[in-house]
Write an enzyme that holds these catalytic residues in place. Structure first.
Site, mmCIF file in Angstrom:
data_model
loop_
_atom_site.group_PDB
_atom_site.id
_atom_site.type_symbol
_atom_site.label_atom_id
_atom_site.label_comp_id
_atom_site.label_asym_id
_atom_site.label_seq_id
_atom_site.Cartn_x
_atom_site.Cartn_y
_atom_site.Cartn_z
ATOM 1 N N ASP A 62 -1.364 14.309 5.658
ATOM 2 C CA ASP A 62 -2.466 14.774 6.688
ATOM 3 C C ASP A 62 -2.852 13.847 7.581
ATOM 4 O O ASP A 62 -4.145 13.976 8.566
ATOM 5 C CB ASP A 62 -3.726 14.762 5.756
ATOM 6 C CG ASP A 62 -3.831 16.035 4.815
ATOM 7 O OD1 ASP A 62 -3.854 17.248 5.481
ATOM 8 O OD2 ASP A 62 -3.593 15.951 3.625
ATOM 9 N N GLU A 67 -8.864 11.736 13.492
ATOM 10 C CA GLU A 67 -10.401 11.622 13.255
ATOM 11 C C GLU A 67 -10.881 10.862 12.179
ATOM 12 O O GLU A 67 -11.893 10.346 12.336
ATOM 13 C CB GLU A 67 -10.881 13.022 13.697
ATOM 14 C CG GLU A 67 -12.452 12.935 13.598
ATOM 15 C CD GLU A 67 -13.036 14.438 13.824
ATOM 16 O OE1 GLU A 67 -13.557 14.481 15.167
ATOM 17 O OE2 GLU A 67 -13.122 15.213 13.269
ATOM 18 N N ASP A 68 -10.137 11.151 10.929
ATOM 19 C CA ASP A 68 -10.865 10.737 9.786
ATOM 20 C C ASP A 68 -10.868 9.378 9.512
ATOM 21 O O ASP A 68 -11.687 8.638 9.168
ATOM 22 C CB ASP A 68 -10.476 11.529 8.745
ATOM 23 C CG ASP A 68 -10.784 13.110 8.822
ATOM 24 O OD1 ASP A 68 -12.104 13.434 9.244
ATOM 25 O OD2 ASP A 68 -9.669 13.957 8.748
ATOM 26 N N ARG A 87 -4.957 10.476 1.311
ATOM 27 C CA ARG A 87 -5.105 10.145 2.656
ATOM 28 C C ARG A 87 -5.593 8.393 2.954
ATOM 29 O O ARG A 87 -5.944 8.048 3.953
ATOM 30 C CB ARG A 87 -6.168 10.885 3.397
ATOM 31 C CG ARG A 87 -5.921 12.493 3.451
ATOM 32 C CD ARG A 87 -6.719 13.113 4.289
ATOM 33 N NE ARG A 87 -6.174 12.581 5.834
ATOM 34 C CZ ARG A 87 -7.122 12.867 6.711
ATOM 35 N NH1 ARG A 87 -7.883 14.011 6.491
ATOM 36 N NH2 ARG A 87 -6.719 12.585 8.110
ATOM 37 N N HIS A 165 -16.143 18.946 6.112
ATOM 38 C CA HIS A 165 -16.663 17.883 7.256
ATOM 39 C C HIS A 165 -18.074 18.578 7.816
ATOM 40 O O HIS A 165 -17.899 19.664 8.204
ATOM 41 C CB HIS A 165 -15.722 17.583 7.808
ATOM 42 C CG HIS A 165 -14.667 16.574 7.201
ATOM 43 N ND1 HIS A 165 -13.093 16.785 7.385
ATOM 44 C CD2 HIS A 165 -14.589 15.486 6.628
ATOM 45 C CE1 HIS A 165 -12.637 16.002 6.913
ATOM 46 N NE2 HIS A 165 -13.497 15.013 6.296
ATOM 47 N N CYS A 252 -10.382 17.315 14.795
ATOM 48 C CA CYS A 252 -9.768 16.381 13.728
ATOM 49 C C CYS A 252 -8.406 15.895 14.129
ATOM 50 O O CYS A 252 -7.774 14.835 13.687
ATOM 51 C CB CYS A 252 -9.356 17.362 12.565
ATOM 52 S SG CYS A 252 -10.700 18.476 12.285
HETATM 53 C C1 CIR Z 1 -7.996 17.043 4.830
HETATM 54 O O1 CIR Z 1 -8.414 17.838 3.878
HETATM 55 O O2 CIR Z 1 -8.259 16.020 4.785
HETATM 56 C C2 CIR Z 1 -7.067 17.828 5.998
HETATM 57 N N1 CIR Z 1 -6.239 18.664 5.232
HETATM 58 C C3 CIR Z 1 -8.034 18.287 7.133
HETATM 59 C C4 CIR Z 1 -8.748 17.239 7.764
HETATM 60 C C5 CIR Z 1 -9.480 17.850 8.910
HETATM 61 N N2 CIR Z 1 -10.218 16.707 9.536
HETATM 62 C C6 CIR Z 1 -11.421 16.566 10.095
HETATM 63 O O3 CIR Z 1 -12.122 17.702 9.785
HETATM 64 N N3 CIR Z 1 -12.006 15.739 10.785
#
Ligand code: CIR
Length: 257
Positions: A62, A67-68, A87, A165, A252
């Site tokens: 991922d 962004e995360d 992650r 999120h 993201c």
């Molecule tokens: C997750 O579940 O972490 C990823 N598949 C998707 C992350 C999406 N990120 C976001 O909304 N900032």
């Protein structure tokens, strides 16, 4: 607000094993995802930002969702402690890239037992809304606010009921305009903004990004596209179908600062 820089990371082939709440959409097509990523970068460049493209990381399926693992404010950067186990290590991979732009004093960390995903953070000027979610806990939010206060910024917490999120369902377009869908349509937290309501069948497109006056909108959501144009914005559409299969949207895929 004006953004000068954007950081993105190329998707890894392993993205087909990424986390998803919607397996019925199928696995992402990697070649198509790469093409969509190229188009995303081109759209950002059209908005006048410098784009730093980090290499794919196969060990983190991922990791294109940069962004995360970090939140970047006008005063400094916060390396987060991502709430999903698969992650979490992405934080160590994003940090050197962030340090290219900020010195020691301006890089802070969220530490265990606090967890926080950048997707839960929405910037509105110097105010940061943070969603308490399956990924972001109370202690993570407490640490985040403490760091913000040290920089003269402030935040408030928003409780999430349904979405992954915060920014899955609400995004700020500047000028007082906010895209809202689902549970966010009626939240008192956002009453003070000019809210653009997103119909349920286009809910995915609540995740648009404002970049220097232009709004990038996901391709295939005509009602949202028209609403954003009617609000007075220039728009660029980018197809993100392969990222949608992993619950990922436009915001993201980049860090904008
Ligand atoms: C997750 O579940 O972490 C990823 N598949 C998707 C992350 C999406 N990120 C976001 O909304 N900032």
């Amino acid at each position: 607000t004006k953004f000068t820089n954007v950081i993105v990371r190329r998707p890894a082939k392993s993205m087909v094993e990424g986390i998803t709440s919607a397996p019925e959409l199928g696995k992402p097509d990697y070649e198509l995802a790469l093409k969509q990523h190229d188009d995303y970068i081109a759209a950002l460049k059209e908005c006048g930002v410098e784009v730093t493209v980090l290499p794919a990381l196969e060990q983190y399926p991922d990791s294109c969702f940069v962004e995360d693992p970090a939140v970047i404010t006008r005063c400094g950067a916060i390396i987060t402690n991502p709430g999903a186990a698969s992650r979490n290590g992405e934080k160590d991979e994003i940090e050197p890239a962030v340090r290219q732009f900020f010195d020691n004093e301006h890089v802070k960390h969220i530490v265990a037992p606090g967890t926080l995903d950048g997707g839960d953070v929405m910037m509105v000027g110097d105010h940061f809304y943070v969603g308490q979610s399956a990924r972001t806990n109370e202690e993570g939010i407490r640490q985040f606010f403490e760091i913000l206060e040290g920089w003269g910024l402030e935040g408030s917490e928003v409780k999430l009921e349904k979405v992954l999120h915060l920014k899955t369902g609400v995004n700020y377009l500047e000028d007082g305009n906010m895209l809202v869908s689902g549970e966010f349509v009626t939240k008192p937290d956002f009453e003070q903004y000019h809210r653009i309501e997103i119909p349920e069948d286009e809910a995915y497109a609540a995740n648009c990004i404002w970049v220097n006056g232009t709004v990038i909108v996901p391709e295939g959501y005509p009602t949202v596209l028209k609403a954003v144009q009617d609000a007075g914005y220039e728009t660029i559409t980018v197809d993100t179908s392969e990222y949608r299969k992993l619950d990922g949207g436009l915001s993201c895929l980049s860090l904008r600062f």
